[in-house]
Design a protein around this motif. Structure first.
Motif, PDB file in Angstrom:
ATOM      1  N   ARG A   1       0.853  -1.186   0.000  1.00 37.27           N
ATOM      2  CA  ARG A   1       0.000   0.000   0.000  1.00 37.27           C
ATOM      3  C   ARG A   1       0.890   1.237   0.000  1.00 37.27           C
ATOM      4  O   ARG A   1       1.840   1.347   0.781  1.00 37.27           O
ATOM      5  CB  ARG A   1      -0.882  -0.002   1.244  1.00 37.27           C
ATOM      6  CG  ARG A   1      -1.873   1.140   1.270  1.00 37.27           C
ATOM      7  CD  ARG A   1      -2.684   1.113   2.553  1.00 37.27           C
ATOM      8  NE  ARG A   1      -3.550   2.282   2.659  1.00 37.27           N
ATOM      9  CZ  ARG A   1      -4.307   2.552   3.711  1.00 37.27           C
ATOM     10  NH1 ARG A   1      -4.291   1.735   4.749  1.00 37.27           N
ATOM     11  NH2 ARG A   1      -5.045   3.622   3.735  1.00 37.27           N
ATOM     12  N   LYS A   2       0.578   2.160  -0.884  1.00 40.79           N
ATOM     13  CA  LYS A   2       1.375   3.374  -0.989  1.00 40.79           C
ATOM     14  C   LYS A   2       1.111   4.285   0.205  1.00 40.79           C
ATOM     15  O   LYS A   2      -0.050   4.593   0.521  1.00 40.79           O
ATOM     16  CB  LYS A   2       1.036   4.107  -2.288  1.00 40.79           C
ATOM     17  CG  LYS A   2       1.495   3.367  -3.532  1.00 40.79           C
ATOM     18  CD  LYS A   2       1.196   4.168  -4.773  1.00 40.79           C
ATOM     19  CE  LYS A   2       1.669   3.435  -6.022  1.00 40.79           C
ATOM     20  NZ  LYS A   2       1.354   4.204  -7.253  1.00 40.79           N
ATOM     21  N   GLU A   3       2.195   4.678   0.863  1.00 40.92           N
ATOM     22  CA  GLU A   3       2.088   5.563   2.007  1.00 40.92           C
ATOM     23  C   GLU A   3       2.214   7.019   1.558  1.00 40.92           C
ATOM     24  O   GLU A   3       2.995   7.320   0.653  1.00 40.92           O
ATOM     25  CB  GLU A   3       3.193   5.243   3.024  1.00 40.92           C
ATOM     26  CG  GLU A   3       3.062   3.840   3.600  1.00 40.92           C
ATOM     27  CD  GLU A   3       4.163   3.543   4.588  1.00 40.92           C
ATOM     28  OE1 GLU A   3       5.067   4.402   4.733  1.00 40.92           O
ATOM     29  OE2 GLU A   3       4.125   2.479   5.212  1.00 40.92           O
ATOM     30  N   PRO A   4       1.478   7.919   2.189  1.00 43.56           N
ATOM     31  CA  PRO A   4       1.567   9.338   1.801  1.00 43.56           C
ATOM     32  C   PRO A   4       2.929   9.933   2.183  1.00 43.56           C
ATOM     33  O   PRO A   4       3.574   9.488   3.138  1.00 43.56           O
ATOM     34  CB  PRO A   4       0.436   9.993   2.587  1.00 43.56           C
ATOM     35  CG  PRO A   4       0.198   9.082   3.746  1.00 43.56           C
ATOM     36  CD  PRO A   4       0.501   7.699   3.266  1.00 43.56           C
ATOM     37  N   LYS A   5       3.361  10.933   1.424  1.00 44.32           N
ATOM     38  CA  LYS A   5       4.646  11.562   1.702  1.00 44.32           C
ATOM     39  C   LYS A   5       4.611  12.346   3.018  1.00 44.32           C
ATOM     40  O   LYS A   5       5.527  12.272   3.827  1.00 44.32           O
ATOM     41  CB  LYS A   5       5.026  12.501   0.546  1.00 44.32           C
ATOM     42  CG  LYS A   5       5.354  11.760  -0.736  1.00 44.32           C
ATOM     43  CD  LYS A   5       5.737  12.731  -1.839  1.00 44.32           C
ATOM     44  CE  LYS A   5       6.086  11.972  -3.117  1.00 44.32           C
ATOM     45  NZ  LYS A   5       6.437  12.920  -4.214  1.00 44.32           N
ATOM     46  N   LYS A   6       3.524  13.098   3.219  1.00 46.44           N
ATOM     47  CA  LYS A   6       3.379  13.868   4.451  1.00 46.44           C
ATOM     48  C   LYS A   6       2.392  13.172   5.377  1.00 46.44           C
ATOM     49  O   LYS A   6       1.215  13.022   5.051  1.00 46.44           O
ATOM     50  CB  LYS A   6       2.878  15.278   4.120  1.00 46.44           C
ATOM     51  CG  LYS A   6       3.869  16.102   3.318  1.00 46.44           C
ATOM     52  CD  LYS A   6       3.316  17.494   3.034  1.00 46.44           C
ATOM     53  CE  LYS A   6       4.290  18.322   2.230  1.00 46.44           C
ATOM     54  NZ  LYS A   6       3.750  19.668   1.934  1.00 46.44           N
ATOM     55  N   LYS A   7       2.909  12.712   6.484  1.00 43.63           N
ATOM     56  CA  LYS A   7       2.056  12.037   7.463  1.00 43.63           C
ATOM     57  C   LYS A   7       1.539  13.061   8.473  1.00 43.63           C
ATOM     58  O   LYS A   7       2.324  13.800   9.079  1.00 43.63           O
ATOM     59  CB  LYS A   7       2.842  10.941   8.186  1.00 43.63           C
ATOM     60  CG  LYS A   7       3.247   9.791   7.283  1.00 43.63           C
ATOM     61  CD  LYS A   7       3.972   8.723   8.076  1.00 43.63           C
ATOM     62  CE  LYS A   7       4.368   7.562   7.196  1.00 43.63           C
ATOM     63  NZ  LYS A   7       5.095   6.514   7.964  1.00 43.63           N
ATOM     64  N   THR A   8       0.243  13.093   8.628  1.00 45.52           N
ATOM     65  CA  THR A   8      -0.375  14.019   9.588  1.00 45.52           C
ATOM     66  C   THR A   8      -0.514  13.322  10.933  1.00 45.52           C
ATOM     67  O   THR A   8      -1.095  12.230  11.026  1.00 45.52           O
ATOM     68  CB  THR A   8      -1.750  14.458   9.079  1.00 45.52           C
ATOM     69  OG1 THR A   8      -2.549  13.293   8.812  1.00 45.52           O
ATOM     70  CG2 THR A   8      -1.622  15.285   7.808  1.00 45.52           C
TER      71      THR A   8
END
Length: 420
Positions: A254-261
């Motif tokens: 699963r592709k993880e987002p670049k900016k993690k909130t």
């Protein structure tokens, strides 16, 4: 009633016999019923099987691309000759770009028109006439696999199609040898000609390759199956334990987002209300200033920004005029005293070499000759003492001539010292 009672035992006996006859085939081994004897061929369909011919005329037509026009025009007489043997008419329309085959009154084989249709289809898909004409045989079939719609991305489709062909056609050649089929990859289709069992394997390999499964895995499986088929005992057994089980290594992650909130901690209280522009002006005191004073402050802020930008620009321009750092001058190292050349010693060696004659004996060699014995001492006493005093050396030829008269046997000993 009597007649029925008499016929009763006969009927019962007939039922038991029929049961025995029906039970006989079940007693046979299933492997014998499923296997075809080696060397058995289905008898060819002849005119005796259908002497009356066909009732209706059947025809099939197919289009061909423009680049096949020249080849089809050259080989069409051969196509007509091959189909006339089976009483099939073939026409080539170069204007419309189509080929048509149809039955005649003399046609007796009802399935030959299907084979003629496959022949013109193969010719349209860039298969040579020598290979396509094999489809008219009874034990040969064909399969045209459409691969154009299996992969959406064109670049990916070209890569997978090239993977099926392999480097210099090696993968395709290996597949042909294992399946006994002729395979032709052209455009968006793959044409195969051969036995039914081989066509089934070819279709599986082609579809798996388009699904991103490398053909080498299927080729390895086919090689194992071919070796297992040679063993008669393993024909009726399952081959699952012999075949390799390949696992998919590239699992889709699963592709993880670049900016993690990062979620903040939950609080029941609402966030503080942000300050408005008026509140900010009241806090800084700007709210009570006049319009001219506010305008002056804005102009000062703009001039400060301009001055800062100007200074940065000037610094960047000055960078081009800054000279680069010079490398420190490396002083040559003084020659070590240990490796100094002794000029005086070299001069002495040169002088000695000039005084020495070619082939003359040194003083040490003269001493060795004196140590040879009494006879050698007698010979050396006859030598001219003036020669020895001047150079301490004498020619080997002169010594040899003096020794010939007095001591003939000592010459052998002198030759060992290089005097001969």
């Amino acid at each position: 009633m009597a007649s029925s009672s008499l016929n009763g035992p006969d009927r019962a006996a007939g039922k038991s016999e029929s049961r025995r006859q029906n039970a006989k085939p079940e007693d046979r081994d299933e492997s014998e019923l499923l296997t075809v004897p080696d060397g058995w061929k289905e008898p060819a369909f002849s005119r005796e099987d259908n002497p009356r011919g066909l009732l209706e005329e059947s025809s099939f037509a197919t289009l061909f691309p423009k680049y096949r026009e020249a080849y089809l025009k050259d080989c069409w007489p051969l196509v007509q000759k091959a189909l006339n043997e089976h009483h099939i008419n073939a026409t080539l329309d170069l204007i419309e770009g189509s080929m048509t085959v149809c039955t005649t009154k003399k046609t007796f084989d009802p399935y030959i028109i299907i084979r003629a249709r496959d022949l013109i289809k193969l010719l349209a898909r860039s298969v040579s006439f020598e290979q396509a004409v094999r489809i008219l045989q009874d034990d040969v079939a064909c399969d045209i696999i459409k691969i154009g719609s299996l992969v959406r991305n064109k670049e990916r489709f070209v890569k997978r199609r090239q993977r099926l062909i392999g480097p210099k056609g090696s993968t395709l050649k290996a597949l042909e040898l294992l399946t006994n089929c002729y395979i032709m990859v052209q455009g968006n289709t793959v044409s195969a000609i051969g036995p039914f069992s081989g066509l089934k394997e070819v279709r599986k390999v082609v579809l798996d390759t388009m699904k991103n499964i490398h053909p080498i895995y299927n080729i390895k499986t086919l090689m194992i199956k071919r070796e297992l088929a040679k063993d008669s005992e393993l024909r009726s057994q399952s081959w699952e334990r012999f075949l390799p089980q390949f696992k998919h290594k590239n699992v889709n992650k699963r592709k993880e987002p670049k900016k993690k909130t990062v979620k903040k901690e939950y609080t029941p209280f609402p966030p503080p209300q942000p300050e408005s522009q008026i509140d900010k002006e009241l806090a800084s005191g700007e709210y009570f200033l006049k319009a001219s004073q506010k305008k002056r402050q804005k102009m000062e802020a703009v001039k400060a920004k301009q001055a800062e930008a100007l200074s940065k620009r000037q610094e960047e321009r000055k960078k081009a005029f800054i000279p680069p750092k010079e490398k420190p001058v490396v002083k040559p190292k003084e020659a070590s005293t240990e490796t100094k050349i002794d000029v005086a010693a070299i001069k002495e060696k040169v002088k000695k070499a000039k005084n020495k004659k070619l082939g003359a004996l040194t003083a040490e060699e003269i001493l060795t000759c004196r140590a040879l014995g009494r006879k050698s001492h007698i010979c050396l006493s006859r030598l001219d003492t003036t020669v020895l005093k001047e150079s301490d050396v004498f020619s080997s030829s002169v010594l040899h001539q003096l020794l010939l008269d007095s001591c003939g046997g000592i010459i052998k000993e002198l030759t060992l010292w290089g005097l001969d």
